[in-house]
Design an enzyme around this catalytic site. Structure first.
Site, PDB file in Angstrom:
ATOM      1  N   ARG A   1      -1.207  -6.213  -8.087  1.00 18.30           N
ATOM      2  CA  ARG A   1      -0.137  -7.150  -7.757  1.00 18.30           C
ATOM      3  C   ARG A   1      -0.071  -8.264  -8.794  1.00 18.30           C
ATOM      4  NH1 ARG A   1      -2.451  -8.233  -1.836  1.00 18.30           N
ATOM      5  NH2 ARG A   1      -4.235  -8.307  -3.223  1.00 18.30           N
TER       6      ARG A   1
ATOM      7  N   SER B   1      -2.919  -8.073   3.208  1.00 16.08           N
ATOM      8  CA  SER B   1      -3.353  -7.803   4.587  1.00 16.08           C
ATOM      9  C   SER B   1      -3.928  -9.066   5.219  1.00 16.08           C
ATOM     10  CB  SER B   1      -4.406  -6.692   4.599  1.00 16.08           C
ATOM     11  OG  SER B   1      -3.838  -5.468   4.221  1.00 16.08           O
TER      12      SER B   1
ATOM     13  N   HIS C   1       0.839  -1.206   0.000  1.00 15.32           N
ATOM     14  CA  HIS C   1       0.000   0.000   0.000  1.00 15.32           C
ATOM     15  C   HIS C   1       0.877   1.260   0.000  1.00 15.32           C
ATOM     16  CE1 HIS C   1      -3.109  -2.605   2.319  1.00 15.32           C
ATOM     17  NE2 HIS C   1      -3.533  -2.485   1.077  1.00 15.32           N
TER      18      HIS C   1
ATOM     19  N   LYS D   1     -16.191  -7.633   4.040  1.00 17.00           N
ATOM     20  CA  LYS D   1     -15.029  -8.115   4.795  1.00 17.00           C
ATOM     21  C   LYS D   1     -15.234  -7.852   6.285  1.00 17.00           C
ATOM     22  CE  LYS D   1     -11.431  -7.676   1.304  1.00 17.00           C
ATOM     23  NZ  LYS D   1     -10.167  -7.032   0.935  1.00 17.00           N
TER      24      LYS D   1
HETATM   25  O1  PNS Z   1      -8.162  -3.019   0.286  1.00 15.02           O
HETATM   26  P1  PNS Z   1      -9.340  -3.655  -0.375  1.00 15.02           P
HETATM   27  O2  PNS Z   1     -10.173  -4.386   0.641  1.00 15.02           O
HETATM   28  O3  PNS Z   1      -8.992  -4.507  -1.552  1.00 15.02           O
HETATM   29  O4  PNS Z   1     -10.233  -2.436  -0.920  1.00 15.02           O
HETATM   30  C1  PNS Z   1     -11.474  -2.658  -1.534  1.00 15.02           C
HETATM   31  C2  PNS Z   1     -12.258  -1.366  -1.518  1.00 15.02           C
HETATM   32  C3  PNS Z   1     -12.484  -0.889  -0.094  1.00 15.02           C
HETATM   33  C4  PNS Z   1     -11.496  -0.286  -2.272  1.00 15.02           C
HETATM   34  C5  PNS Z   1     -13.606  -1.645  -2.235  1.00 15.02           C
HETATM   35  O5  PNS Z   1     -14.245  -2.702  -1.606  1.00 15.02           O
HETATM   36  C6  PNS Z   1     -14.494  -0.429  -2.223  1.00 15.02           C
HETATM   37  O6  PNS Z   1     -14.333   0.448  -3.046  1.00 15.02           O
HETATM   38  N1  PNS Z   1     -15.412  -0.408  -1.234  1.00 15.02           N
HETATM   39  C7  PNS Z   1     -16.317   0.699  -1.045  1.00 15.02           C
HETATM   40  C8  PNS Z   1     -17.731   0.296  -1.475  1.00 15.02           C
HETATM   41  C9  PNS Z   1     -17.901   0.481  -2.969  1.00 15.02           C
HETATM   42  O7  PNS Z   1     -17.577   1.519  -3.532  1.00 15.02           O
HETATM   43  N2  PNS Z   1     -18.419  -0.569  -3.618  1.00 15.02           N
HETATM   44  C10 PNS Z   1     -18.643  -0.593  -5.047  1.00 15.02           C
HETATM   45  C11 PNS Z   1     -17.421  -1.159  -5.724  1.00 15.02           C
HETATM   46  S1  PNS Z   1     -17.627  -1.187  -7.467  1.00 15.02           S
END
Ligand code: PNS
Length: 168
Positions: free
Chosen positions: A97, A134, A17, A41
């Protein structure tokens, strides 16, 4: 200067990150790191406040190294596109990644663009860091393993503390 949003769970923030934040600072100059609440999650280790505090501490050296750039850390419990709008960013950045990440990120990027017109730019993660996740960091920490090669220094004691808390 271009402003970008880097959304993620950051549960916890790791060196991959931090590499994406550093690349974003170098390329665009103004980065908003958004610690998101991800309903899919629920098994996370840290609260939103704890994740924010670890991000703040971890980006300290980047701020010092690039005084002309800006890194802001915010918490956002909703959609990434709403965070992008409310922060007034030009676009979202995501780190890639592996091919597996690409599959997931491509779908999210298209969805975010279709839903709100927000564009996403991918940044390739540093090769030496592509294995870091993570989820595995949480798992190793839970069993008392050594994660110092994978996380910023301020995160190490927080992982030990959270692991002890989860066992009590
Ligand atoms: O670190 P991560 O868990 O891979 O991040 C994922 C994250 C938080 C960026 C993604 O789940 C997200 O954007 N969540 C917010 C909710 C949202 O916008 N959902 C629609 C996604 S198209």
């Amino acid at each position: 200067m271009t402003t970008v949003l880097y959304p993620g769970s950051f549960d916890p923030i790791h060196l991959g990150h931090l590499d994406v934040i550093e690349q974003s600072l170098e390329l665009f100059g103004d980065v908003v790191v958004a610690a998101m609440h991800n309903p899919s999650k629920p098994s996370g280790m840290f609260t939103l406040d704890e994740r924010m505090a670890m991000i703040e501490e971890s980006v300290g050296p980047l701020r010092a190294a690039r005084p002309n750039g800006s890194v802001r850390v915010v918490a956002f419990p909703g959609l990434a596109v709403d965070a992008a709008r409310s922060e007034g960013v030009d676009f979202i950045v995501k780190g890639l990644r592996t091919g597996g990440d690409f599959e997931v990120e491509q779908q999210m990027a298209h969805t975010n663009h279709a839903a709100a017109g927000v564009r996403t730019v991918y940044l390739p993660c540093k090769p030496s860091l592509v294995f870091i996740s993570s989820r595995f960091i949480r798992e190793i920490a839970k069993y008392g393993g050594d994660v110092t090669a994978m996380v910023p220094a301020p995160v190490v004691p927080q992982l030990a503390r959270a692991a002890a808390r989860d066992q009590s």
